[in-house]
Write a protein that holds these residues in place. Structure first.
Motif, short mmCIF file in Angstrom:
data_model
loop_
_atom_site.label_atom_id
_atom_site.label_comp_id
_atom_site.label_asym_id
_atom_site.label_seq_id
_atom_site.Cartn_x
_atom_site.Cartn_y
_atom_site.Cartn_z
N ALA A 98 0.65 -1.25 -0.18
CA ALA A 98 -0.17 -0.04 -0.08
C ALA A 98 0.81 1.10 0.05
O ALA A 98 1.89 1.04 0.41
CB ALA A 98 -0.91 0.05 1.35
N GLU A 99 0.31 2.26 -0.37
CA GLU A 99 1.04 3.50 -0.56
C GLU A 99 0.05 4.65 0.10
O GLU A 99 -1.29 4.65 0.10
CB GLU A 99 1.03 3.79 -2.00
CG GLU A 99 1.39 5.29 -2.37
CD GLU A 99 0.77 6.13 -3.84
OE1 GLU A 99 1.40 5.60 -4.89
OE2 GLU A 99 -0.06 6.69 -3.90
N ALA A 100 0.82 5.56 0.97
CA ALA A 100 0.09 6.78 1.20
C ALA A 100 0.62 8.04 0.51
O ALA A 100 1.77 7.77 -0.07
CB ALA A 100 0.51 6.87 2.88
N CYS A 101 -0.20 9.10 0.35
CA CYS A 101 0.46 10.27 -0.50
C CYS A 101 0.64 11.34 0.28
O CYS A 101 0.06 11.42 1.60
CB CYS A 101 -0.75 10.54 -1.66
SG CYS A 101 -0.54 9.60 -2.89
N VAL A 102 1.32 12.33 0.10
CA VAL A 102 1.68 13.47 0.95
C VAL A 102 0.64 14.19 1.33
O VAL A 102 0.54 14.61 2.64
CB VAL A 102 2.79 14.33 0.15
CG1 VAL A 102 3.10 15.44 1.19
CG2 VAL A 102 4.33 13.48 0.07
N ILE A 162 1.55 0.62 5.74
CA ILE A 162 1.59 1.17 4.42
C ILE A 162 3.15 1.18 4.08
O ILE A 162 3.85 1.62 4.94
CB ILE A 162 0.99 2.54 4.57
CG1 ILE A 162 -0.55 2.35 4.76
CG2 ILE A 162 1.49 3.46 3.33
CD1 ILE A 162 -1.39 3.80 4.87
N ASP A 163 3.51 0.84 2.88
CA ASP A 163 4.75 0.82 2.52
C ASP A 163 5.50 1.86 2.11
O ASP A 163 6.82 1.85 2.29
CB ASP A 163 4.79 -0.59 1.56
CG ASP A 163 4.14 -1.88 2.11
OD1 ASP A 163 4.67 -2.52 2.84
OD2 ASP A 163 3.05 -2.04 1.87
N VAL A 164 5.14 2.78 1.10
CA VAL A 164 5.58 3.72 0.62
C VAL A 164 4.87 5.03 0.57
O VAL A 164 3.72 5.00 0.98
CB VAL A 164 6.07 3.36 -1.00
CG1 VAL A 164 6.58 2.08 -1.09
CG2 VAL A 164 4.58 3.33 -1.79
N ILE A 165 5.65 6.16 0.55
CA ILE A 165 4.80 7.41 0.40
C ILE A 165 5.24 8.13 -1.13
O ILE A 165 6.32 8.21 -1.37
CB ILE A 165 5.61 8.34 1.51
CG1 ILE A 165 5.37 7.85 2.74
CG2 ILE A 165 5.11 9.74 1.30
CD1 ILE A 165 6.07 8.87 4.01
#
Length: 444
Positions: free
Chosen positions: A258-262, A303-306
Motif C-alpha cells: 500500500a501507498e500513502a500520499c503526502v 503502509i509501505d511507501v510514500i
C-alpha cells in the motif's frame, strides 16, 4: 570518465546515520568511506548537510501527451529533481490513454529526450484491452494501472469478469485506484437533492466517502488473495483501509502492498475552508483521525511507501465550481520538504523518510540498483540542509501550472543538491539541464 566527490555528508541510509565521503564515478556510487582523498572532476562540500537516497515517486501524472497545456514530462521532471525526487513512475490517463504497447513506448521515447529524472510508465487497463496488457514486458515496465473508480477517458474498469481475469492472469504488479463508483454516484445524487448544483467543496469527502474507498480496496485485496496477485493499492485515504494490510511479512515477500500520499499525511477536511478546490483530490482528503491513522500505518509498516499522486491542473480549472473543478494537484517539488517538516515536528524520522520514499519503493517494484546508497548502485542522491527555511511562493514554484497547495508555507528544510544517475541535476537553487534521466529497469 566523470567523477564527483561528496565530502563529509551525514548519510541517512538503511536505518543508520553516519558521516562519510561518497565517490561517484560514471553515474554509479564507486566508494563510500570515512575519508576519500582522490582527485575528482567536481567536489561537493557536504559538511552539515544530510545525504539521502533520491526519492522514487511511484505515482505521478505528468500530462504528456495530450494535456501539455498544464504539464509535460520536461516541466514536471524539473520540479521533481528540484524537490529531491530522482525517479518517477507515470500513470496512463493521458490523452490518448496508454492502453497499447505502442502508446506506452511513445511515452518512453518522449522521456528519453526530455526528462531530467529517471522514468518508468504504467500500462493502462480498460474493460477491453486485457490481451494487450498481458503482452507488456515485465522487465522494463513498472506495472499495470487499474482504475476501480471513475477516471479520465476509457479507463474505469468496472466489469467484474475483466477484473477477475486481470487479477488471475497478470504476471506483474497491478496498481489500483480504489473507490467504489456506485457508492460515489449514490452519494452525489443525495447531495444534489439536498443542495442542488451548488455543492460546497467541503462535501467532497462525504461524496467520495470512506465507505466508497473501503468497499473498493477490500474487493481488490480479496481478488489478490484469491489469485495470489501482486497488488499495490495507491493513495490510502482512510483509517478503515489501513486494517487491510499486513506488517508481519517482510516487504520483499509481500504480495499486497500500500501507498500513502503526502497530501493525505498533511491536509485534513478542515483545510477545505481556506484551500477549497486546491486540495480537491480523488480519493478525498478526509478527517484528522484518518490522517493520523495513515501516518501511524506508515510508521508501523502496514503502509509501505510514500508518494505524491502529482496531478496538476490550471488555476482556471481549479477556480471552477466544485462539481466542474477537476481533482488533483501538483506536489513533486514540495513532497520531500513537507515530509522533512513532519520530521521537524517529531512525527517521522529521517531514516523512515528514506525508507518510505526510496528504499521501499525500490523493493516494492524490484528496481535494479536504485533506492539505496550502496557501492555499485546508481548515484540517485539528494543533499538536504535541514536548517535553511524558505517560503513557497509564485517566484520559486516550478510546476507548469504555476501554483501549489503549499503556497504560503514556510519549510525549514531545503534541497541543496540532487544527483540523477550520477549527474548533478539541481544545485543551490538552480536546475542543471543538459543531462537526461535513465529508463528504470526491474529485477523480475
Amino acid at each position: 570518465m566523470s567523477t564527483i566527490l561528496i565530502k563529509s555528508a551525514t548519510i541517512v541510509n538503511e536505518n543508520k546515520q553516519y558521516v562519510a565521503d561518497v565517490l561517484v564515478k560514471d553515474g554509479l556510487i564507486d566508494r563510500i568511506d570515512a575519508q576519500i582523498d582522490t582527485q575528482a572532476d567536481k567536489v561537493i562540500n557536504a559538511e552539515g548537510l544530510y545525504l539521502l537516497p533520491g526519492c522514487i515517486d511511484d505515482q505521478v501524472h505528468f500530462r504528456e501527451p495530450g494535456l501539455t497545456y498544464k504539464a509535460d514530462i520536461h516541466s514536471e521532471s524539473r520540479a521533481a529533481v528540484a524537490g529531491g525526487i530522482t525517479s518517477f513512475m507515470e500513470m496512463p490517463n493521458t490523452v490518448p490513454n496508454t492502453l497499447t504497447r505502442q502508446l506506452l513506448e511513445d511515452k518512453y521515447e518522449i522521456a528519453s529526450r526530455n526528462s531530467l529524472a529517471n522514468y518508468s510508465f504504467f500500462m493502462g487497463a480498460s474493460n477491453d484491452n486485457l490481451e494487450e496488457v498481458l503482452r507488456t514486458d515485465t522487465a522494463n515496465v513498472c506495472g499495470i494501472k487499474v482504475f476501480m473508480g471513475s477516471s479520465t477517458g476509457n479507463m474505469l474498469v468496472d466489469n467484474p469478469q475483466t477484473l477477475e481475469n486481470l487479477f488471475a492472469s497478470s504476471p506483474m504488479l497491478i496498481a489500483v485506484h480504489c473507490e467504489d463508483e456506485a457508492t460515489i454516484k449514490s452519494n452525489l445524487n443525495h447531495y444534489k437533492q439536498l443542495l442542488g448544483e451548488n455543492i460546497p467543496v467541503k462535501m467532497h469527502p462525504k461524496i467520495r466517502s470512506a465507505e466508497a474507498c473501503y468497499l473498493s480496496s477490500s474487493m481488490a485485496v480479496e481478488l489478490a488473495k484469491k489469485h495470489n496477485t501482486r497488488l499495490h493499492i495507491l493513495h490510502i485515504s482512510t483509517a478503515l483501509e489501513t486494517h487491510l494490510f499486513d506488517n508481519t511479512t517482510p516487504l520483499k515477500d509481500k504480495r499486497i502492498t500500500a501507498e500513502a500520499c503526502v497530501h493525505h499525511l498533511w491536509f485534513t477536511d478542515a483545510d477545505y475552508e481556506t484551500k477549497g478546490n486546491l486540495i480537491k483530490w480523488n480519493p478525498a482528503v478526509k478527517t484528522e483521525a484518518d490522517r493520523d491513522a495513515i501516518l501511524q500505518a506508515v510508521l508501523d509498516g502496514k503502509i509501505d511507501v510514500i508518494a505524491t499522486d502529482h496531478a496538476p491542473h490550471t488555476m482556471e480549472e481549479k477556480a471552477l465550481p466544485y462539481l466542474q473543478a477537476p481533482s488533483g494537484g501538483p506536489l513533486v517539488q514540495h513532497a520531500l520538504p513537507a515530509m522533512l517538516e513532519l520530521y521537524h515536528h517529531g512525527k517521522i524520522s529521517l531514516e523512515q523518510i528514506a525508507e518510505k520514499m526510496a528504499h521501499n519503493v525500490a523493493t516494492c517494484f524490484q528496481l535494479d540498483k536504485r533506492g539505496f546508497i550502496r557501492e555499485g548502485y546508481w548515484a540517485d542522491l539528494v543533499l538536504v540542509d535541514l536548517n535553511k527555511p524558505w517560503n513557497v511562493n509564485s517566484s520559486n514554484i516550478l510546476y507548469k501550472c504555476g501554483w501549489s497547495p503549499f503556497e504560503g508555507t514556510t519549510f525549514r528544510s531545503k534541497i541543496a543538491y540532487t544527483l540523477v544517475s550520477g549527474n548533478v541535476a539541481y544545485a543551490n537553487g538552480s536546475l542543471v539541464e543538459g543531462n537526461v534521466g535513465k529508463r528504470l529497469n526491474f529485477n523480475r
